[in-house]
Design a protein around this motif. Structure first.
Motif, PDB file in Angstrom:
ATOM      1  N   SER A 136       0.781  -1.255   0.000  1.00 55.23           N
ATOM      2  CA  SER A 136       0.000   0.000   0.000  1.00 55.23           C
ATOM      3  C   SER A 136       0.808   1.299   0.000  1.00 55.23           C
ATOM      4  O   SER A 136       0.572   2.168  -0.809  1.00 55.23           O
ATOM      5  CB  SER A 136      -0.987   0.033   1.177  1.00 55.23           C
ATOM      6  OG  SER A 136      -1.758  -1.144   1.157  1.00 55.23           O
ATOM      7  N   HIS A 150      -0.322  -5.016 -11.369  1.00 59.00           N
ATOM      8  CA  HIS A 150      -1.342  -4.028 -11.693  1.00 59.00           C
ATOM      9  C   HIS A 150      -0.716  -2.652 -11.502  1.00 59.00           C
ATOM     10  O   HIS A 150       0.481  -2.560 -11.190  1.00 59.00           O
ATOM     11  CB  HIS A 150      -2.606  -4.229 -10.858  1.00 59.00           C
ATOM     12  CG  HIS A 150      -2.430  -4.084  -9.368  1.00 59.00           C
ATOM     13  ND1 HIS A 150      -1.358  -4.604  -8.685  1.00 59.00           N
ATOM     14  CD2 HIS A 150      -3.212  -3.469  -8.419  1.00 59.00           C
ATOM     15  CE1 HIS A 150      -1.479  -4.337  -7.392  1.00 59.00           C
ATOM     16  NE2 HIS A 150      -2.587  -3.639  -7.203  1.00 59.00           N
ATOM     17  N   ASP A 183       1.465   1.718  -5.396  1.00 61.31           N
ATOM     18  CA  ASP A 183       2.551   1.013  -4.694  1.00 61.31           C
ATOM     19  C   ASP A 183       3.244  -0.030  -5.567  1.00 61.31           C
ATOM     20  O   ASP A 183       4.203  -0.649  -5.132  1.00 61.31           O
ATOM     21  CB  ASP A 183       2.043   0.383  -3.385  1.00 61.31           C
ATOM     22  CG  ASP A 183       0.860  -0.549  -3.562  1.00 61.31           C
ATOM     23  OD1 ASP A 183      -0.053  -0.202  -4.350  1.00 61.31           O
ATOM     24  OD2 ASP A 183       0.843  -1.619  -2.934  1.00 61.31           O
ATOM     25  N   HIS A 184       2.773  -0.193  -6.809  1.00 57.02           N
ATOM     26  CA  HIS A 184       3.401  -1.167  -7.710  1.00 57.02           C
ATOM     27  C   HIS A 184       4.080  -0.514  -8.920  1.00 57.02           C
ATOM     28  O   HIS A 184       4.667  -1.208  -9.744  1.00 57.02           O
ATOM     29  CB  HIS A 184       2.357  -2.203  -8.157  1.00 57.02           C
ATOM     30  CG  HIS A 184       1.824  -2.963  -6.984  1.00 57.02           C
ATOM     31  ND1 HIS A 184       2.272  -4.209  -6.636  1.00 57.02           N
ATOM     32  CD2 HIS A 184       0.932  -2.599  -6.027  1.00 57.02           C
ATOM     33  CE1 HIS A 184       1.674  -4.603  -5.521  1.00 57.02           C
ATOM     34  NE2 HIS A 184       0.850  -3.640  -5.128  1.00 57.02           N
ATOM     35  N   ASP A 238      -1.607  -8.706  -3.918  1.00 56.67           N
ATOM     36  CA  ASP A 238      -2.830  -7.922  -4.055  1.00 56.67           C
ATOM     37  C   ASP A 238      -4.009  -8.762  -4.533  1.00 56.67           C
ATOM     38  O   ASP A 238      -4.404  -8.716  -5.704  1.00 56.67           O
ATOM     39  CB  ASP A 238      -2.597  -6.717  -4.993  1.00 56.67           C
ATOM     40  CG  ASP A 238      -1.658  -5.707  -4.357  1.00 56.67           C
ATOM     41  OD1 ASP A 238      -0.522  -6.095  -4.034  1.00 56.67           O
ATOM     42  OD2 ASP A 238      -2.061  -4.555  -4.162  1.00 56.67           O
ATOM     43  N   HIS A 244      -7.422  -7.681  -0.271  1.00 56.25           N
ATOM     44  CA  HIS A 244      -6.211  -8.319   0.271  1.00 56.25           C
ATOM     45  C   HIS A 244      -6.550  -9.558   1.105  1.00 56.25           C
ATOM     46  O   HIS A 244      -7.697  -9.763   1.501  1.00 56.25           O
ATOM     47  CB  HIS A 244      -5.404  -7.309   1.093  1.00 56.25           C
ATOM     48  CG  HIS A 244      -4.891  -6.196   0.249  1.00 56.25           C
ATOM     49  ND1 HIS A 244      -3.844  -6.361  -0.631  1.00 56.25           N
ATOM     50  CD2 HIS A 244      -5.327  -4.922   0.081  1.00 56.25           C
ATOM     51  CE1 HIS A 244      -3.642  -5.226  -1.282  1.00 56.25           C
ATOM     52  NE2 HIS A 244      -4.535  -4.336  -0.872  1.00 56.25           N
ATOM     53  N   HIS A 250       3.508  -8.386   0.909  1.00 56.47           N
ATOM     54  CA  HIS A 250       2.635  -7.201   0.914  1.00 56.47           C
ATOM     55  C   HIS A 250       2.176  -6.922   2.346  1.00 56.47           C
ATOM     56  O   HIS A 250       0.986  -6.836   2.647  1.00 56.47           O
ATOM     57  CB  HIS A 250       1.437  -7.427  -0.032  1.00 56.47           C
ATOM     58  CG  HIS A 250       0.823  -6.165  -0.603  1.00 56.47           C
ATOM     59  ND1 HIS A 250      -0.221  -5.516   0.004  1.00 56.47           N
ATOM     60  CD2 HIS A 250       1.080  -5.451  -1.726  1.00 56.47           C
ATOM     61  CE1 HIS A 250      -0.578  -4.470  -0.726  1.00 56.47           C
ATOM     62  NE2 HIS A 250       0.202  -4.400  -1.778  1.00 56.47           N
TER      63      HIS A 250
HETATM   64 ZN   LIG Z   1      -0.369  -3.234  -3.433  1.00 58.68          ZN
END
Ligand SMILES: [Zn+2]
Ligand SMILES: [Zn+2]
Length: 300
Positions: free
Chosen positions: A11, A69, A73-74, A174, A223, A245
């Protein structure tokens, strides 16, 4: 195959004294193959340090970057990936689009003003985009394949199944496999997720919450709990489960407790799954028929 974690946090990045051991950078996993090929899963803030480490070695950087995705945060590490600004670097960015928005449009969009000072075309690297979806299969040299499948998360999110000489690594971050599946995400059934992870030597899986946190207020946020992660690993007959994560509110001590509780559940169920929590800087060597080797490399 060597797997190194550069970012394990979910996140938002959470640097500070309480996250020193598991790390504060967001999702980024380096997979280095025997022939030197470089695969990267996700471009969270951990990507910056990976880029710096790559530049410490001679020769051009060539990498396949698989995005699960395009939540912040990615992808936030990409504008700060030093090799991208160097001519001679070849970067193939693979991942899902979102509705009518192509992967390329979404990724370049985060570098538009007023979000970022430099546009993506300021990068001197040769960058190719490859949009993936449900059932895509990417074939790399030496018989290496990466299959993708939709997992249950708001927006289109892909899990990846990497096969190298019979060794399988599944990366599914995720996701909320046992949450309500949105109508548009009908492919994201738990059985589908299990298929991506079947017989995996290493399953890197979202385990953001404790069951208590999840049921209190986080249902539908996309999540997993560590028990969801274990359930997927158990059904898929995965050999090793890496909890990934980590929730931004979890301290190192809390992540310790979560992995201990997951290991206790494994023992209680009489399973032989090895379980650990992803830690920034840790390197794993998940070869078939061998015990998992874990060691920590000094951060450069
Ligand atoms: Zn994430
Ligand atoms: Zn997400």
């Amino acid at each position: 195959m060597q797997v190194r974690f550069w970012g394990t946090r979910g996140s938002i990045a959470t640097p500070g004294p309480t996250t020193l051991r598991y790390g504060g950078n967001t999702s980024c996993v380096e997979v280095r193959l025997e022939d030197g090929a470089l695969l990267i899963f996700d471009a969270g803030t951990g990507l910056r340090a990976l880029g710096q480490a790559l530049l410490a070695h001679p020769g051009p950087v060539r990498a396949h970057l698989f995005l699960s995705h395009t939540h912040w945060d990615h992808i936030q590490g990409l504008p700060f990936f030093p090799p991208a600004y160097i001519a001679g670097t070849e970067l193939t960015i693979l991942g899902p689009g979102h509705g009518r928005l192509t992967l390329e449009k979404i990724v370049t969009g985060q570098m538009r003003r007023p979000y970022f000072p430099l546009p993506m075309h300021a990068m001197a690297a040769k960058i190719n985009f490859v949009q993936l979806g449900e059932g895509s299969v990417v074939e790399l040299p030496n018989g290496v394949t990466v299959e993708s499948g939709v997992v249950n998360h708001p927006g289109c999110t892909l899990g990846y199944r990497l096969t190298v000489n019979g060794t399988v690594l599944t990366y599914t971050t995720d996701n909320e496999p046992f949450g309500d599946v949105a109508a548009s995400q009908h492919l994201a059934q738990p059985s589908h997720h299990v298929a991506l992870a079947r017989d995996a030597d290493l399953l890197i899986q979202d385990a953001q919450y404790t069951p208590e946190e999840y049921h209190q207020s986080r249902v539908g946020w996309g999540h997993s709990t560590y028990l969801d992660a274990l359930h997927i690993a158990q059904q898929a007959h995965a050999k090793r489960l890496v909890l990934f994560h980590h929730d931004p509110s979890h301290t190192d001590a809390e992540v310790d407790r979560i992995v201990a509780q997951c290991q206790a559940a494994i023992a209680q169920r009489g399973l032989t799954i090895e379980c650990l929590s992803a830690a920034e800087g840790h390197v794993l060597e998940p070869f078939r028929r061998q015990a998992l080797v874990v060691h920590k490399q000094a951060t450069s």
